[in-house]
Design a protein around this motif. Structure first.
Motif, PDB file in Angstrom:
ATOM      1  N   GLY A  36     -27.980   4.982   3.178  1.00 28.26           N
ATOM      2  CA  GLY A  36     -29.441   4.896   3.274  1.00 28.26           C
ATOM      3  C   GLY A  36     -30.058   5.978   2.424  1.00 28.26           C
ATOM      4  O   GLY A  36     -29.432   7.002   2.162  1.00 28.26           O
ATOM      5  N   PRO A  37     -31.287   5.752   1.989  1.00 23.72           N
ATOM      6  CA  PRO A  37     -31.938   6.792   1.187  1.00 23.72           C
ATOM      7  C   PRO A  37     -32.264   8.013   2.042  1.00 23.72           C
ATOM      8  O   PRO A  37     -32.162   7.951   3.274  1.00 23.72           O
ATOM      9  CB  PRO A  37     -33.217   6.117   0.699  1.00 23.72           C
ATOM     10  N   ASN A  38     -32.699   9.090   1.412  1.00 22.97           N
ATOM     11  CA  ASN A  38     -33.113  10.276   2.173  1.00 22.97           C
ATOM     12  C   ASN A  38     -34.249   9.894   3.123  1.00 22.97           C
ATOM     13  O   ASN A  38     -35.168   9.187   2.734  1.00 22.97           O
ATOM     14  CB  ASN A  38     -33.597  11.379   1.229  1.00 22.97           C
ATOM     15  N   GLY A  39     -34.128  10.359   4.369  1.00 18.61           N
ATOM     16  CA  GLY A  39     -35.186  10.083   5.345  1.00 18.61           C
ATOM     17  C   GLY A  39     -35.005   8.749   6.054  1.00 18.61           C
ATOM     18  O   GLY A  39     -35.880   8.334   6.818  1.00 18.61           O
ATOM     19  N   ALA A  40     -33.863   8.094   5.830  1.00 18.08           N
ATOM     20  CA  ALA A  40     -33.653   6.776   6.461  1.00 18.08           C
ATOM     21  C   ALA A  40     -33.298   6.908   7.940  1.00 18.08           C
ATOM     22  O   ALA A  40     -33.390   5.937   8.690  1.00 18.08           O
ATOM     23  CB  ALA A  40     -32.551   6.025   5.732  1.00 18.08           C
ATOM     24  N   GLY A  41     -32.873   8.075   8.369  1.00 14.45           N
ATOM     25  CA  GLY A  41     -32.517   8.273   9.775  1.00 14.45           C
ATOM     26  C   GLY A  41     -31.025   8.446   9.996  1.00 14.45           C
ATOM     27  O   GLY A  41     -30.564   8.448  11.141  1.00 14.45           O
ATOM     28  N   LYS A  42     -30.268   8.600   8.912  1.00 11.36           N
ATOM     29  CA  LYS A  42     -28.802   8.724   9.040  1.00 11.36           C
ATOM     30  C   LYS A  42     -28.428   9.945   9.878  1.00 11.36           C
ATOM     31  O   LYS A  42     -27.639   9.853  10.819  1.00 11.36           O
ATOM     32  CB  LYS A  42     -28.144   8.844   7.655  1.00 11.36           C
ATOM     33  N   THR A  43     -29.002  11.087   9.510  1.00 13.89           N
ATOM     34  CA  THR A  43     -28.649  12.328  10.210  1.00 13.89           C
ATOM     35  C   THR A  43     -29.109  12.281  11.659  1.00 13.89           C
ATOM     36  O   THR A  43     -28.377  12.699  12.562  1.00 13.89           O
ATOM     37  CB  THR A  43     -29.258  13.534   9.470  1.00 13.89           C
ATOM     38  N   THR A  44     -30.294  11.711  11.898  1.00 10.19           N
ATOM     39  CA  THR A  44     -30.788  11.603  13.281  1.00 10.19           C
ATOM     40  C   THR A  44     -29.831  10.756  14.111  1.00 10.19           C
ATOM     41  O   THR A  44     -29.486  11.125  15.249  1.00 10.19           O
ATOM     42  CB  THR A  44     -32.197  10.957  13.278  1.00 10.19           C
ATOM     43  N   LEU A  45     -29.375   9.645  13.532  1.00 12.23           N
ATOM     44  CA  LEU A  45     -28.446   8.771  14.250  1.00 12.23           C
ATOM     45  C   LEU A  45     -27.128   9.500  14.518  1.00 12.23           C
ATOM     46  O   LEU A  45     -26.589   9.461  15.625  1.00 12.23           O
ATOM     47  CB  LEU A  45     -28.206   7.498  13.430  1.00 12.23           C
ATOM     48  N   MET A  46     -26.641  10.195  13.521  1.00 12.92           N
ATOM     49  CA  MET A  46     -25.367  10.890  13.680  1.00 12.92           C
ATOM     50  C   MET A  46     -25.469  12.008  14.715  1.00 12.92           C
ATOM     51  O   MET A  46     -24.532  12.229  15.470  1.00 12.92           O
ATOM     52  CB  MET A  46     -24.936  11.465  12.349  1.00 12.92           C
ATOM     53  N   GLN A  47     -26.594  12.682  14.718  1.00 14.90           N
ATOM     54  CA  GLN A  47     -26.768  13.759  15.700  1.00 14.90           C
ATOM     55  C   GLN A  47     -26.807  13.204  17.118  1.00 14.90           C
ATOM     56  O   GLN A  47     -26.326  13.843  18.053  1.00 14.90           O
ATOM     57  CB  GLN A  47     -28.038  14.552  15.393  1.00 14.90           C
ATOM     58  N   MET A  48     -27.354  12.018  17.276  1.00 15.75           N
ATOM     59  CA  MET A  48     -27.361  11.411  18.620  1.00 15.75           C
ATOM     60  C   MET A  48     -25.953  10.989  19.015  1.00 15.75           C
ATOM     61  O   MET A  48     -25.546  11.184  20.159  1.00 15.75           O
ATOM     62  CB  MET A  48     -28.334  10.228  18.656  1.00 15.75           C
ATOM     63  N   ILE A  49     -25.223  10.420  18.057  1.00 14.83           N
ATOM     64  CA  ILE A  49     -23.845  10.025  18.378  1.00 14.83           C
ATOM     65  C   ILE A  49     -22.999  11.269  18.681  1.00 14.83           C
ATOM     66  O   ILE A  49     -22.150  11.255  19.570  1.00 14.83           O
ATOM     67  CB  ILE A  49     -23.211   9.219  17.211  1.00 14.83           C
ATOM     68  N   ALA A  50     -23.289  12.349  17.972  1.00 13.76           N
ATOM     69  CA  ALA A  50     -22.512  13.588  18.167  1.00 13.76           C
ATOM     70  C   ALA A  50     -22.950  14.361  19.413  1.00 13.76           C
ATOM     71  O   ALA A  50     -22.511  15.490  19.620  1.00 13.76           O
ATOM     72  CB  ALA A  50     -22.629  14.468  16.932  1.00 13.76           C
ATOM     73  N   THR A  51     -23.809  13.775  20.209  1.00 16.40           N
ATOM     74  CA  THR A  51     -24.305  14.339  21.490  1.00 16.40           C
ATOM     75  C   THR A  51     -25.103  15.630  21.307  1.00 16.40           C
ATOM     76  O   THR A  51     -25.274  16.391  22.240  1.00 16.40           O
ATOM     77  CB  THR A  51     -23.167  14.601  22.512  1.00 16.40           C
ATOM     78  N   ILE A  52     -25.612  15.851  20.114  1.00 24.63           N
ATOM     79  CA  ILE A  52     -26.434  17.051  19.889  1.00 24.63           C
ATOM     80  C   ILE A  52     -27.868  16.759  20.266  1.00 24.63           C
ATOM     81  O   ILE A  52     -28.585  17.609  20.787  1.00 24.63           O
ATOM     82  CB  ILE A  52     -26.355  17.469  18.406  1.00 24.63           C
ATOM     83  N   SER A  53     -28.287  15.541  19.996  1.00 18.29           N
ATOM     84  CA  SER A  53     -29.662  15.138  20.256  1.00 18.29           C
ATOM     85  C   SER A  53     -29.635  13.927  21.196  1.00 18.29           C
ATOM     86  O   SER A  53     -28.691  13.139  21.168  1.00 18.29           O
ATOM     87  CB  SER A  53     -30.302  14.789  18.917  1.00 18.29           C
ATOM     88  N   VAL A  54     -30.670  13.807  21.998  1.00 22.11           N
ATOM     89  CA  VAL A  54     -30.703  12.741  23.009  1.00 22.11           C
ATOM     90  C   VAL A  54     -31.674  11.643  22.557  1.00 22.11           C
ATOM     91  O   VAL A  54     -32.780  11.953  22.111  1.00 22.11           O
ATOM     92  CB  VAL A  54     -31.167  13.316  24.365  1.00 22.11           C
TER      93      VAL A  54
END
Lengths: 536, 302
Positions: free
Chosen positions: B41-59
């Motif tokens: 996905g391009p920058n800002g697509a939400g990749k990192t946000t999704l990964m952080q949720m999967i990694a249990t860092i973010s809810v």
């Protein structure tokens, strides 16, 4: 279930990371130097401790008691600024995200960080103890008693170390106290803490018991109340000074009796050590566990703080100063002044509230009586300027913008000069009208103010370049500001900016020389770092 | 939808809304089995946000993330035991040696066997510098150390966020090879906006745009969907500047006879252009701009 192994891993890594820094080696050198300065040769007319103008005989008791007490006070101040970045460094390196994705519990992480802080500060205390032991071999007047040293350090250090470690962790967990505001708040918090001992310091010696600590000693992490009570009850006098101080050479030295700590003394120290512990619960409650949403919220809240909120509101004001960027740069001097004005503009843009406060301060300066201007308004102006000055000389390193702006002609080679000139202009921007008023009635005090502005700016630049963090300047400036203000000109050497008009020509000359030395040091440090980076 | 028994990780109607009101992720559902999942996905697509949720860092604001039948939003420790995570722009503690650095994260993950640290250092070819401070490591060495810490607990789920950013070509290839080697027998989620990072290793590719999933399929399926929608042409330099504003150009190479371009579009948009075999870069561009290049037809491969 708390895992001891995980907790140990956090604490040990934290300790290793800190202990191996170059700045830690520098800190140990500074501790040795402090020990050397604190224990002067009595032949110079100065001593480590005087009681009713008698110097104390340099035995293990007096040196251990006095150095432990002083170090405990210093540690509770400087220690905070040394360890209050343990969570921040995990955020900045993003290693915190990895930590958050492991089974490590938040309580284990915070407890590990706490023990890391304690280990590090404990190591510094041990270093200072050894330095004082070495000084004793040089200046002691009786055989060395190592157990006497160990006794006082063991009695005073643990509560002080635990107090600083807990408060540092708590401040890091509270979003609005985790930055510059926390650095300033802690300073006043520390002053309040020292104030706890005032009950003993001002008490009549006859009202104190040698065996039963005063109630304030139970809430006294630094141990000042305990030591003051012991000295007062052991000598029967209320007049004594601990720290580099002159004494009456005609009076015979006195031998200070040792403190024999009983159960009440130990209880008082134990109580002082335990008191901050419940605050860890609050830290745990507020800990973000590196959740980016919470970190973002923290940042958002910080933006909504009244100072930052006002800054945001006043942002359009910064446009008024854009003319500064258009300084003609046709020659070397033009480039220099252009860079200085750009730097000054940068500070005003970052803190648009400053021009408003400067104008308000100038208007008030016109109408207030002169003593109120010099003794109230100018000190307040210096206090307000501490955060922007602290930021100025380390901004590039902190935000990684150095490589971008160093391509600007001359800026890289004149960096120290540019920063210094911009900082001086900033101080004068605030104090200019006050300076003019003082100049007409007391030209000497006006000269002191000018030199004070220069020395303040030079300290900011020097520490910013060397430490690359605003914390060092914040703590040094706050401490000096507080000492100068609370002394109210009684010691002319502390009247660095002429607020109380007691600084003479010698003092002014000394501060002028200090300014030059600081700038030379900053330039050497800057060039050394620059070369090291080029080689790397 | 896959059979629940085969699903290792299930993301169910997950939404992440920030305090500002913007959406990081919008009602995203995805079931993953083993293999390497490329998250594009391009920058800002939400990749990192999704990964952080999967990694249990973010809810997540709403929705569930289920790992082997357990809701990891409620019970994050179930996943954390079996998770390896390498965040974007990952930094190191400069003063620790590589061995100490790995020992630290091994302890946090409950791995106390010293031989495991040596194994990991060997795997990422850092055993020769194991006792050197990591502050002196190159970017590629630090990334390899990062992947070693992520693998130290032999995770069932490995999340790697933009791992090749800032690496030189040689290190990128080396890193891809490491990922390729470790991809067997576990689920690896690799996020990037650089297609070449995943084209040789990904078994499935998820394409994100503005917090939503626009495609999730094996690379072959994504390529099939793009057949007949990629065109090659040679244009003059001056024409190229105009064309790049109006056409979806996936690549452009300047040669003596002009600029060789690849155009992604539903039909031949340039006279003289010829149909070309699609590559993953073309497929990514096609799916990312599905609305504009294919007239808004549904290209979600779920």
């Amino acid at each position: 279930m708390i895992s001891g192994k995980r907790l140990r891993a956090v604490a040990l890594s934290d300790f290793r990371i800190r202990f191996r820094k170059t700045s830690t080696a520098v800190t140990f050198v500074l501790l040795s130097l402090t020990a050397y300065l604190l224990v002067p040769d009595p032949a110079t007319g100065n001593t480590l401790m005087e009681i009713d103008h008698h110097r104390v005989f340099y035995n293990s008791t007096s040196i251990a008691l006095a150095t432990a007490c002083l170090y405990s006070i210093l540690l509770s101040l400087f220690g905070f600024y040394l360890v209050s970045n343990s969570i921040r460094k995990d955020i900045d390196s993003r290693a915190g995200f990895i930590v958050a994705s492991t089974p490590l519990r938040s309580v284990e992480y915070l407890a590990g960080k706490l023990f890391g802080n304690i280990l590090f500060l404990g190591a510094l205390a041990a270093g200072f103890l050894l330095s004082c032991g070495a000084m004793y071999l040089l200046r002691g007047e009786a055989p060395l008693e190592p157990l006497e040293f160990l006794k006082y350090y063991a009695l005073l250090m643990p509560p002080s170390v635990v107090f600083v470690s807990v408060i540092a962790l708590l401040f890091e967990s509270i979003s609005f106290l985790s930055g510059r505001l926390g650095d300033i708040v802690y300073f006043f918090f520390w002053i309040l803490g020292i104030g706890v001992a005032a009950g003993v310091i001002t008490a009549d010696p006859s009202s104190l018991s040698p065996n039963q600590p005063h109630w304030t000693a139970y809430f006294d992490p630094q141990g000042v109340a305990l030591i003051a009570q012991h000295v007062k009850t052991a000598t029967g006098t209320g007049s004594f000074t601990i720290g580099y101080t002159p004494f009456d050479r005609d009076k015979a030295p006195v031998i200070l009796q040792t403190l024999k700590p009983g159960v009440p003394h130990l209880l008082a120290r134990f109580s002082s050590m335990l008191i901050p512990i419940p605050l860890l619960g609050l830290a745990l409650l507020l800990f973000h566990r590196f959740d980016p949403t919470k970190l973002r919220v923290s940042h958002g809240k910080a933006r909504r703080g009244w100072v930052k909120g006002t800054n945001l509101l006043l942002k359009p004001l910064a446009r008024t100063f854009r003319f500064m960027l258009g300084f003609p740069r046709t020659n070397r001097l033009g480039w220099f002044f252009g860079a200085v004005l750009a730097e000054f503009w940068m500070v005003l843009t970052a803190y648009p509230i400053l021009p408003v406060l400067a104008v308000a301060s100038s208007v008030v300066s016109l109408f207030l009586p002169l003593p109120a201007v010099t003794q109230v308004l100018l000190p307040v102006a210096f206090l307000i300027l501490i955060p922007p000055l602290a930021e100025a000389a380390c901004r590039e390193r902190r935000f990684g913008t150095g490589q971008m702006i160093f391509v600007s002609p001359l800026f890289k080679s004149l960096y120290v000069g540019c920063k210094f000139a911009a900082c001086v202009i900033l101080v004068l921007f605030f104090t200019g009208i006050g300076l003019l008023r003082v100049a007409f009635s007391a030209p000497g005090a006006a000269l002191s103010l000018l030199i004070g502005a220069a020395v303040f700016a030079a300290v900011a630049v020097c520490l910013g370049v060397i430490v690359a963090s605003p914390k060092a300047f914040v703590v040094v400036a706050l401490l000096f500001w507080y000492l100068a203000l609370s002394d109210r000109g009684r010691v002319p050497a502390l009247d660095f900016a002429g607020w109380f008009g007691t600084a003479g020509a010698n003092v002014r000359l000394s501060y002028a020389i200090l300014t030059l030395l600081l700038l030379a040091t900053a330039q050497i440090a800057y060039r050394w770092k620059w070369r090291r980076e080029e080689v790397a | 939808m896959n059979e629940p028994s085969a699903t290792l990780l299930s993301i169910q109607s997950v939404t992440k809304r920030f305090r500002s009101g913007t959406f990081g992720i919008k009602d995203l559902s995805l079931d993953m089995q083993g293999g390497v999942i490329g998250l594009l996905g391009p920058n800002g697509a939400g990749k990192t946000t999704l990964m952080q949720m999967i990694a249990t860092i973010s809810v997540p604001t709403s929705g569930r993330i289920v790992f082997r039948g357990s809701d990891i939003v409620r019970e994050p420790d179930v996943l954390r035991q079996k998770l390896g995570y390498l965040p974007q722009d990952f930094g190191v503690y400069d003063n620790l040696t590589a061995r100490e650095f790995l020992s630290y994260f091994a302890s946090l993950k409950g791995v106390y066997r010293p031989s495991r640290i040596s194994e990991m250092l060997e795997l990422v070819n850092l055993h020769a510098v194991a006792n050197r401070p990591v502050g002196g490591f190159s970017g590629g060495m630090k990334q390899r150390l990062g992947i070693a810490q992520a693998l130290i607990n032999d995770p069932d789920l490995l999340i790697v966020d933009e791992p090749t950013a800032g690496l030189d070509p040689e290190e990128r290839v080396r890193f891809r090879n490491i990922l390729s080697d470790i991809g067997f027998g576990r689920l690896v989620i690799l996020s990037t906006h650089i297609v070449s990072d995943i084209e040789s290793v990904a078994t499935q590719i998820a394409i994100l745009r503005e917090g939503s999933l626009v495609a999730f399929a094996p690379p072959e399926a994504l390529l099939c969907a793009t057949v007949g929608r990629v065109w090659e042409a040679v244009v003059k330099s001056e024409e190229f500047e105009e064309l790049r504003k109006t056409l979806k150009i996936s690549s452009a190479i300047r040669k003596p006879d002009g600029v060789h371009i690849r155009i992604v579009g539903p039909e031949k948009q340039l006279p003289g252009s010829v149909a070309a075999e699609p590559g993953l870069e073309d497929a990514f561009l096609y799916h990312l701009n599905a609305d504009s290049v294919a007239g808004g037809q549904d290209h979600d491969q779920r």
